[in-house]
Design an enzyme around this catalytic site. Structure first.
Site, PDB file in Angstrom:
ATOM      1  N   VAL A  39      -3.918   0.117  -4.417  1.00  0.00           N
ATOM      2  CA  VAL A  39      -3.316  -1.141  -4.861  1.00  0.00           C
ATOM      3  C   VAL A  39      -2.127  -1.525  -3.986  1.00  0.00           C
ATOM      4  CG1 VAL A  39      -2.097  -2.274  -6.769  1.00  0.00           C
ATOM      5  CG2 VAL A  39      -4.139  -0.893  -7.231  1.00  0.00           C
ATOM      6  N   GLU A  40      -1.337  -0.546  -3.600  1.00  0.00           N
ATOM      7  CA  GLU A  40      -0.123  -0.834  -2.825  1.00  0.00           C
ATOM      8  C   GLU A  40      -0.436  -1.315  -1.406  1.00  0.00           C
ATOM      9  OE1 GLU A  40       2.981  -1.009  -3.397  1.00  0.00           O
ATOM     10  OE2 GLU A  40       3.428   0.080  -5.242  1.00  0.00           O
TER      11      GLU A  40
END
Length: 267
Positions: A134-135
Site C-alpha cells: 500500500v505504501e
C-alpha cells in the site's frame, strides 16, 4: 527499538558457539544473514565460512561460500582474500536464502528480506508486506508528495528517530520501518487499526482522537491494509533477540529505545 547489525552478529556468534544460549547453527545463520544484509563484513565472512565448512545446519556450498567472501571483501574485509585463495577459483554464487543485490531489488528479493527481518522485530511478515504494497507498491525509489521515502515511505524525521543513516538503502528503509512499527505495536498494545493509523497520520493524531482519526486518507489506508491482512490484533511478544542479555537505554525523548550488547561474544 533499534536493532543494529552488530547486535545481530553478536547474537549469531553466541548461537553458533553456544555461548550463553543453546547452540543452534540455523539460528546463527539467520542472524548472520540479517547482519550481513545491513553491511556487516564479519557476518558476511562467517556466512562464507559456514558454507565452506558445511557448518550451517545444511550442506555446505563452496560457490555460495565464495559469493559471501566476495560480499565481505566488498564491505572492506581483507581476510576474505585469504579464504577466496583457499577456494582456488571456485565461481561465486549468490545465496538464495539471503539475497544481496547491487542494484534495486525486485519484489521476490524484497519479500525474502521482509520474511527474514520482520520476525526479528516481533512482526508478522504478512502485515509488513501488506503495508509495503500500500505504501510504495514495492518500489524502493518511491517518493511521496509529503517527502516519504522508499519501500516503507519513511519521513526523514522518522528515519533519524530510528537511526536510519541512508533512507534510500532498501534494507535500512525496511529496518527503520520495522523499528517504527514495533514501537507502535508496543505503544498501542497490538491494536492493528491504531498502529496503522499512527503509521499513516502520526501517533499524535491517534492519541488526540483515541481511535482512527477522521481523515479520509487514513481511513482508506487502514482499510486497504486490513483487506490484505485481515487481523485486528497483533501479538506483542518479546523480541527474539532478547534471549541474549542486552542493556536498554532510553534516547530521543523516550520515543526510541536503543538496545546495545551488554557483553561481547567470540567473533
Amino acid at each position: 527499538v533499534v536493532l543494529t547489525a552488530e547486535m545481530f552478529r553478536d547474537a549469531a556468534a553466541r548461537y553458533e558457539s553456544g555461548h550463553g544460549v543453546k547452540q543452534d547453527d540455523r539460528r546463527a545463520y539467520r542472524l548472520y544473514c540479517v547482519a550481513a544484509l545491513r553491511g556487516d563484513y564479519r557476518a558476511a565472512r562467517r556466512l562464507g565460512l559456514m558454507h565452506a565448512t558445511g557448518h550451517a545446519g545444511l550442506e555446505g556450498d563452496r560457490s555460495i561460500a565464495a559469493g559471501w567472501f566476495h560480499v565481505a571483501r566488498k564491505y572492506g574485509d581483507s581476510d576474505s582474500n585469504r579464504e577466496l585463495e583457499k577456494l582456488d577459483g571456485v565461481a561465486a554464487a549468490p545465496d538464495p536464502a539471503c539475497p544481496v543485490t547491487r542494484g534495486l531489488p525486485d519484489r521476490p528479493t524484497i519479500e525474502t528480506w521482509v520474511k527474514l527481518l520482520a520476525p526479528e522485530y516481533g512482526l508478522d511478515p504478512r502485515l509488513v508486506l501488506a503495508l509495503i504494497a500500500v505504501e510504495s507498491d514495492f518500489n524502493p525509489r518511491a517518493l511521496s508528495p509529503k517527502n516519504a521515502h522508499g519501500l516503507m515511505q519513511l519521513l526523514p524525521a522518522t528515519a533519524e528517530r530510528f537511526a536510519v543513516s541512508d533512507i534510500w538503502d532498501p534494507v535500512q528503509n525496511i529496518s527503520g520501518g520495522l523499528s517504527y512499527l514495533r514501537w507502535l505495536m508496543e505503544y498501542y498494545s497490538g491494536k492493528v487499526r491504531l498502529v496503522l493509523s499512527a503509521y499513516n497520520a502520526g501517533e499524535e493524531a491517534v492519541d488526540r482522537y483515541r481511535k482512527i482519526p477522521p481523515y479520509d486518507e487514513t481511513r482508506r489506508y487502514v482499510l486497504k491494509i486490513l483487506v490484505k491482512y485481515r487481523k485486528l490484533i497483533h501479538p506483542v511478544d518479546p523480541l527474539p533477540i532478547t534471549d541474549i542479555e542486552f542493556d536498554s537505554v532510553d534516547v530521543t525523548k523516550d520515543k526510541m529505545v536503543m538496545v546495545a550488547p551488554s557483553r561481547s561474544a567470540p567473533e
